[in-house]
Design a protein around this motif. Structure first.
Motif, PDB file in Angstrom:
ATOM      1  N   LYS A   1       0.851  -1.019  -0.104  1.00  0.00           N
ATOM      2  CA  LYS A   1      -0.022   0.096  -0.053  1.00  0.00           C
ATOM      3  C   LYS A   1       0.694   1.446   0.069  1.00  0.00           C
ATOM      4  O   LYS A   1       0.463   2.394  -0.361  1.00  0.00           O
ATOM      5  CB  LYS A   1      -0.862   0.031   1.330  1.00  0.00           C
ATOM      6  N   GLY A   2       2.078   1.252   0.589  1.00  0.00           N
ATOM      7  CA  GLY A   2       2.774   2.213   0.749  1.00  0.00           C
ATOM      8  C   GLY A   2       3.954   2.052   1.889  1.00  0.00           C
ATOM      9  O   GLY A   2       4.087   0.967   2.232  1.00  0.00           O
ATOM     10  N   THR A   3       4.472   2.958   2.342  1.00  0.00           N
ATOM     11  CA  THR A   3       5.632   2.947   3.148  1.00  0.00           C
ATOM     12  C   THR A   3       5.457   3.749   4.429  1.00  0.00           C
ATOM     13  O   THR A   3       5.154   4.902   4.385  1.00  0.00           O
ATOM     14  CB  THR A   3       7.102   3.445   2.568  1.00  0.00           C
ATOM     15  N   ILE A   4       5.339   3.275   5.682  1.00  0.00           N
ATOM     16  CA  ILE A   4       5.007   3.669   6.891  1.00  0.00           C
ATOM     17  C   ILE A   4       6.326   3.554   7.642  1.00  0.00           C
ATOM     18  O   ILE A   4       7.054   2.583   7.856  1.00  0.00           O
ATOM     19  CB  ILE A   4       3.990   2.931   7.724  1.00  0.00           C
ATOM     20  N   GLY A   5       6.951   4.579   8.330  1.00  0.00           N
ATOM     21  CA  GLY A   5       8.085   4.588   9.339  1.00  0.00           C
ATOM     22  C   GLY A   5       7.439   4.349  10.775  1.00  0.00           C
ATOM     23  O   GLY A   5       6.221   5.047  10.955  1.00  0.00           O
ATOM     24  N   ILE A   6       8.076   3.627  11.559  1.00  0.00           N
ATOM     25  CA  ILE A   6       7.929   3.486  12.923  1.00  0.00           C
ATOM     26  C   ILE A   6       9.035   3.692  13.721  1.00  0.00           C
ATOM     27  O   ILE A   6      10.238   2.938  13.397  1.00  0.00           O
ATOM     28  CB  ILE A   6       7.228   2.236  13.230  1.00  0.00           C
ATOM     29  N   VAL A   7       9.258   4.487  14.766  1.00  0.00           N
ATOM     30  CA  VAL A   7      10.098   4.783  15.599  1.00  0.00           C
ATOM     31  C   VAL A   7       9.806   4.383  17.043  1.00  0.00           C
ATOM     32  O   VAL A   7       8.577   5.090  17.590  1.00  0.00           O
ATOM     33  CB  VAL A   7      10.751   6.218  15.688  1.00  0.00           C
ATOM     34  N   GLY A   8      10.441   3.321  17.590  1.00  0.00           N
ATOM     35  CA  GLY A   8       9.780   2.655  18.668  1.00  0.00           C
ATOM     36  C   GLY A   8       8.954   1.421  18.712  1.00  0.00           C
ATOM     37  O   GLY A   8       7.942   1.664  18.377  1.00  0.00           O
ATOM     38  N   MET A   9       9.508   0.268  18.570  1.00  0.00           N
ATOM     39  CA  MET A   9       8.643  -0.911  18.275  1.00  0.00           C
ATOM     40  C   MET A   9       8.735  -1.853  19.351  1.00  0.00           C
ATOM     41  O   MET A   9       9.000  -3.063  19.269  1.00  0.00           O
ATOM     42  CB  MET A   9       9.527  -1.506  16.892  1.00  0.00           C
ATOM     43  N   GLY A  10       8.492  -1.407  20.768  1.00  0.00           N
ATOM     44  CA  GLY A  10       8.163  -2.188  21.895  1.00  0.00           C
ATOM     45  C   GLY A  10       7.141  -2.615  21.789  1.00  0.00           C
ATOM     46  O   GLY A  10       6.568  -3.301  20.582  1.00  0.00           O
TER      47      GLY A  10
ATOM     48  N   SER B   1       3.805  -4.756  13.211  1.00  0.00           N
ATOM     49  CA  SER B   1       3.386  -6.224  12.514  1.00  0.00           C
ATOM     50  C   SER B   1       1.932  -6.196  11.958  1.00  0.00           C
ATOM     51  O   SER B   1       1.697  -6.573  10.818  1.00  0.00           O
ATOM     52  CB  SER B   1       3.365  -7.212  13.613  1.00  0.00           C
ATOM     53  N   ASN B   2       1.133  -5.588  12.529  1.00  0.00           N
ATOM     54  CA  ASN B   2      -0.376  -5.252  11.969  1.00  0.00           C
ATOM     55  C   ASN B   2      -0.147  -4.522  10.757  1.00  0.00           C
ATOM     56  O   ASN B   2      -1.017  -4.915   9.635  1.00  0.00           O
ATOM     57  CB  ASN B   2      -1.214  -4.547  12.899  1.00  0.00           C
ATOM     58  N   LEU B   3       0.523  -3.532  10.366  1.00  0.00           N
ATOM     59  CA  LEU B   3       0.777  -2.825   9.292  1.00  0.00           C
ATOM     60  C   LEU B   3       1.221  -3.885   8.225  1.00  0.00           C
ATOM     61  O   LEU B   3       0.893  -3.763   7.023  1.00  0.00           O
ATOM     62  CB  LEU B   3       1.665  -1.703   9.611  1.00  0.00           C
ATOM     63  N   VAL B   4       2.345  -4.428   8.686  1.00  0.00           N
ATOM     64  CA  VAL B   4       2.960  -5.403   7.387  1.00  0.00           C
ATOM     65  C   VAL B   4       1.722  -6.369   7.061  1.00  0.00           C
ATOM     66  O   VAL B   4       1.785  -6.642   5.711  1.00  0.00           O
ATOM     67  CB  VAL B   4       4.098  -5.979   8.176  1.00  0.00           C
TER      68      VAL B   4
ATOM     69  N   VAL C   1       6.742  -1.306   6.134  1.00  0.00           N
ATOM     70  CA  VAL C   1       6.923  -0.519   7.260  1.00  0.00           C
ATOM     71  C   VAL C   1       8.659  -0.646   7.448  1.00  0.00           C
ATOM     72  O   VAL C   1       9.345  -1.754   7.302  1.00  0.00           O
ATOM     73  CB  VAL C   1       6.429  -1.565   8.436  1.00  0.00           C
ATOM     74  N   VAL C   2       9.101   0.534   7.660  1.00  0.00           N
ATOM     75  CA  VAL C   2      10.629   0.971   7.947  1.00  0.00           C
ATOM     76  C   VAL C   2      10.652   1.430   9.267  1.00  0.00           C
ATOM     77  O   VAL C   2       9.829   2.360   9.891  1.00  0.00           O
ATOM     78  CB  VAL C   2      11.253   1.851   6.989  1.00  0.00           C
ATOM     79  N   GLY C   3      11.446   0.682  10.239  1.00  0.00           N
ATOM     80  CA  GLY C   3      11.288   0.764  11.618  1.00  0.00           C
ATOM     81  C   GLY C   3      12.646   1.071  12.305  1.00  0.00           C
ATOM     82  O   GLY C   3      13.661   0.430  11.784  1.00  0.00           O
ATOM     83  N   TYR C   4      12.780   1.611  13.443  1.00  0.00           N
ATOM     84  CA  TYR C   4      13.940   1.682  14.390  1.00  0.00           C
ATOM     85  C   TYR C   4      13.538   1.611  15.810  1.00  0.00           C
ATOM     86  O   TYR C   4      12.341   2.137  16.075  1.00  0.00           O
ATOM     87  CB  TYR C   4      14.679   3.060  14.074  1.00  0.00           C
TER      88      TYR C   4
ATOM     89  N   GLU D   1      14.030   9.394   6.373  1.00  0.00           N
ATOM     90  CA  GLU D   1      14.504   9.271   4.939  1.00  0.00           C
ATOM     91  C   GLU D   1      13.611   8.246   3.889  1.00  0.00           C
ATOM     92  O   GLU D   1      13.366   8.397   2.770  1.00  0.00           O
ATOM     93  CB  GLU D   1      16.048   8.749   4.675  1.00  0.00           C
ATOM     94  N   ALA D   2      13.248   7.212   4.400  1.00  0.00           N
ATOM     95  CA  ALA D   2      12.391   6.248   3.915  1.00  0.00           C
ATOM     96  C   ALA D   2      11.096   6.396   3.844  1.00  0.00           C
ATOM     97  O   ALA D   2      10.285   5.941   2.872  1.00  0.00           O
ATOM     98  CB  ALA D   2      12.696   4.642   4.620  1.00  0.00           C
ATOM     99  N   ALA D   3      10.319   7.143   4.721  1.00  0.00           N
ATOM    100  CA  ALA D   3       8.787   7.057   5.005  1.00  0.00           C
ATOM    101  C   ALA D   3       8.406   8.483   5.322  1.00  0.00           C
ATOM    102  O   ALA D   3       8.815   9.219   5.876  1.00  0.00           O
ATOM    103  CB  ALA D   3       8.458   6.141   6.117  1.00  0.00           C
ATOM    104  N   GLN D   4       7.462   9.110   4.383  1.00  0.00           N
ATOM    105  CA  GLN D   4       6.861  10.252   4.408  1.00  0.00           C
ATOM    106  C   GLN D   4       5.812  10.359   5.730  1.00  0.00           C
ATOM    107  O   GLN D   4       5.488  11.441   5.974  1.00  0.00           O
ATOM    108  CB  GLN D   4       5.961  10.663   3.256  1.00  0.00           C
ATOM    109  N   ILE D   5       5.197   9.379   6.300  1.00  0.00           N
ATOM    110  CA  ILE D   5       4.563   9.284   7.262  1.00  0.00           C
ATOM    111  C   ILE D   5       5.211   8.445   8.364  1.00  0.00           C
ATOM    112  O   ILE D   5       5.676   7.188   8.165  1.00  0.00           O
ATOM    113  CB  ILE D   5       3.065   8.604   7.118  1.00  0.00           C
TER     114      ILE D   5
END
Length: 179
Positions: free
Chosen positions: A6-15, A23-26, A32-35, A61-65
């Protein structure tokens, strides 16, 4: 046949919470690009299909949201510094943690100065509810940005409420917690 992304979503904080969001977005078909600073959280996210990167700037750099689900206001401040210094184009940062409004307003001002939009969007629900996609979101801030992110939020939650001006999301979360 592989599901079309669907597109790319970034997530910071994957506790507990952010990891469930990821995981639900994937599973819903998002890239999903995360850190996360925590190596165990990073490993779990990789197993769920998240592309992990070295820091919050790389997420920007990878995700607009970008969704943030962080443990402390200091982590929010550090994340905001990295995103602001990344010198990317405009980003929408959806801050989903439960912090003091003053901490979120400080972050919002720093991101706005760097050309980004930040939404205050705390989550009502537990870790178990996050895994089951049974969350409610109190989104506040720029109305256009809220409309843009609502379909994303509803891929890992039950309902999104647009509660108006920035900070109202946190106010609603405080009321829900008191009840």
């Amino acid at each position: 046949m592989a599901k079309k992304k669907k597109g790319t979503i970034g997530i910071v904080g994957m506790g507990t919470m952010g990891g469930a969001f990821a995981s639900n977005l994937v599973a819903a078909g998002w890239r999903v690009v995360g850190y996360d600073r925590n190596k165990q959280a990073t490993a779990a996210a990789k197993r769920a299909g998240v592309e992990t990167v070295r820091n919050a700037a790389a997420v920007a750099e990878a995700a607009q949201i970008i969704l943030t689900s962080l443990p402390r206001p200091e982590a929010l401040a550090a994340t905001v510094r990295e995103i602001a210094q990344a010198q990317t184009g405009h980003r929408v940062v959806v801050e989903m943690s439960t912090f003091k409004i003053a901490d979120k307003e400080k972050a919002q001002k720093a991101l706005q100065k760097a050309g980004h939009t930040m939404l205050d969007c705390p989550v009502s629900g537990t870790g178990a509810q996050a895994k089951a996609r049974d969350l409610v979101f109190y989104a506040s801030g720029d109305g256009g940005a809220i409309r843009r992110i609502t379909p994303i939020l509803e891929d890992f939650g039950r309902h999104t409420y647009n509660v108006g001006a920035f900070g109202n999301g946190s106010r609603m979360k405080y009321v829900a917690n008191l009840l």
